[in-house]
Design a protein around this motif. Structure first.
Motif, mmCIF file in Angstrom:
data_model
loop_
_atom_site.group_PDB
_atom_site.id
_atom_site.type_symbol
_atom_site.label_atom_id
_atom_site.label_comp_id
_atom_site.label_asym_id
_atom_site.label_seq_id
_atom_site.Cartn_x
_atom_site.Cartn_y
_atom_site.Cartn_z
ATOM 1 N N LEU A 1 40.992 52.458 7.253
ATOM 2 C CA LEU A 1 42.314 52.366 7.883
ATOM 3 C C LEU A 1 42.612 53.592 8.737
ATOM 4 N N VAL A 2 42.158 54.783 8.265
ATOM 5 C CA VAL A 2 42.434 56.002 9.022
ATOM 6 C C VAL A 2 41.741 55.944 10.385
ATOM 7 N N MET B 1 56.450 52.927 6.703
ATOM 8 C CA MET B 1 55.947 53.262 8.041
ATOM 9 C C MET B 1 54.604 52.606 8.310
ATOM 10 N N ALA B 2 53.755 52.559 7.284
ATOM 11 C CA ALA B 2 52.352 52.227 7.524
ATOM 12 C C ALA B 2 52.054 50.749 7.345
ATOM 13 N N HIS C 1 55.618 57.299 -2.919
ATOM 14 C CA HIS C 1 55.807 57.052 -1.494
ATOM 15 C C HIS C 1 55.867 55.548 -1.224
ATOM 16 N N SER C 2 56.805 55.133 -0.351
ATOM 17 C CA SER C 2 56.846 53.723 0.046
ATOM 18 C C SER C 2 56.165 53.597 1.403
ATOM 19 N N MET C 3 55.457 52.499 1.602
ATOM 20 C CA MET C 3 54.616 52.352 2.795
ATOM 21 C C MET C 3 55.408 51.783 3.970
ATOM 22 N N VAL D 1 43.711 53.710 12.658
ATOM 23 C CA VAL D 1 44.886 54.362 13.247
ATOM 24 C C VAL D 1 44.457 55.321 14.353
ATOM 25 N N TYR E 1 50.403 49.128 10.269
ATOM 26 C CA TYR E 1 49.026 49.579 10.444
ATOM 27 C C TYR E 1 48.093 48.881 9.457
#
Lengths: 113, 174
Positions: free
Chosen positions: B137-138, B121-122, B117-119, B141, B125
């Motif tokens: 981090l969660v 989107m995140a 997965h590439s980050m 968000v 954040y």
């Protein structure tokens, strides 16, 4: 990719239960299983090989890459909402059982009115 | 890592199939609990401790509620006589699943493979972690960037609680 397909198999199991079972409790269980497979799918999308949990201890920039926190936050919200819908479904099932004395959808349909 | 996940997922699928076909409702619910707690292990393997904790709590509450519902009733699965109508329903649902398979292929195509997965989107954040001051981090968000989502979640939860209480209090005509 294999894992995504297995996740989809779990989803299909839930769909099969919803479509073919006539017992209200079984339908609720199947819906729950469908929800589980979706949560797992979303959590898998955000995973990075060798990544660590998205908790930064001490330093701002961690040594290893962290996994994507965004799908995890979304799944957290979804789990709580799934609990709410499950509680509603079960309550309605209890009411129907008290009124008709059965969980069978066919009999409930016949005794309507 | 991938193998461990696959083994647990396989067990979960078997338990799900058993939950749907069990004769006794109580054993069906226990099999469903197996699926739920297997999901907790999967979340831990996927490095998601927050959702693992939430899932443990939610699964336990759901199980207690379901057992309370079932112990209050006859518990027996309905006698399933195999008639032509049931074959028709099973055939139709298999057809529906094939349609879903087509959509699954369309959905899976643009995704990155498992673990790659590439980050994209995140990234914002993760960079904002310094501004929010949240170590987790969660939590950052949930409570900062998407605080209104969490507010909506709480609203849904309270609406459901009010609904449950209202439905229980109705007297109804027997």
């Amino acid at each position: 990719m294999t894992l995504f397909i297995m996740c989809f198999l779990l989803f299909l199991t839930g769909i099969y239960g919803v479509l073919t079972r006539r017992n209200l409790i079984k339908v609720v269980i199947s819906l729950t299983i469908m929800e589980f497979s979706l949560f797992l799918m979303l959590a898998m999308i955000g995973y990075i090989s060798g990544g660590e949990a998205p908790i930064l201890a001490g330093t701002i920039i961690p040594a290893a890459p962290v996994v994507d926190p965004l799908p995890q936050a979304m799944v957290l919200t979804a789990i709580v909402i799934a609990l709410a819908t499950n509680a509603m479904l079960l309550t309605i099932a209890i009411r129907l059982y008290k009124k008709y004395g059965t969980f069978d959808i066919r009999e409930i349909n016949e005794l309507k009115g | 890592m991938e193998l461990m996940l696959a083994v647990i997922l396989g067990f979960m699928i078997i338990a799900a199939i058993y939950a749907i076909h069990a004769k006794d409702l109580l054993s069906a619910i226990i099999a469903q609990g197996f699926v739920g707690y297997g999901l907790v292990i999967c979340f831990l393997l996927l490095r998601a401790p927050d959702i693992a904790l939430v899932q443990i709590v939610v699964e336990t509450i759901t199980l207690i509620f379901m057992v309370a519902v079932v112990l209050d009733s006859t518990r027996k699965e309905l006698d399933v006589q195999v008639d032509r109508k049931q074959y028709r329903i099973a055939g139709l649902s298999v057809l529906f699943m094939l349609v879903l398979l087509f959509y699954f292929n369309r959905i899976i195509a643009p995704l990155d493979g498992f673990g790659e997965h590439s980050m994209r989107m995140a990234e914002a954040y993760a960079e904002g972690a310094g501004q929010t001051g949240a170590i987790n981090l969660v939590a950052g968000v949930l409570w900062d960037f998407r605080g209104y989502d969490t507010l909506g979640e709480a609203v849904v939860l309270f609406a459901a609680a009010i609904g449950v209480v209202t439905i229980f209090r109705l007297t109804g005509k027997n």
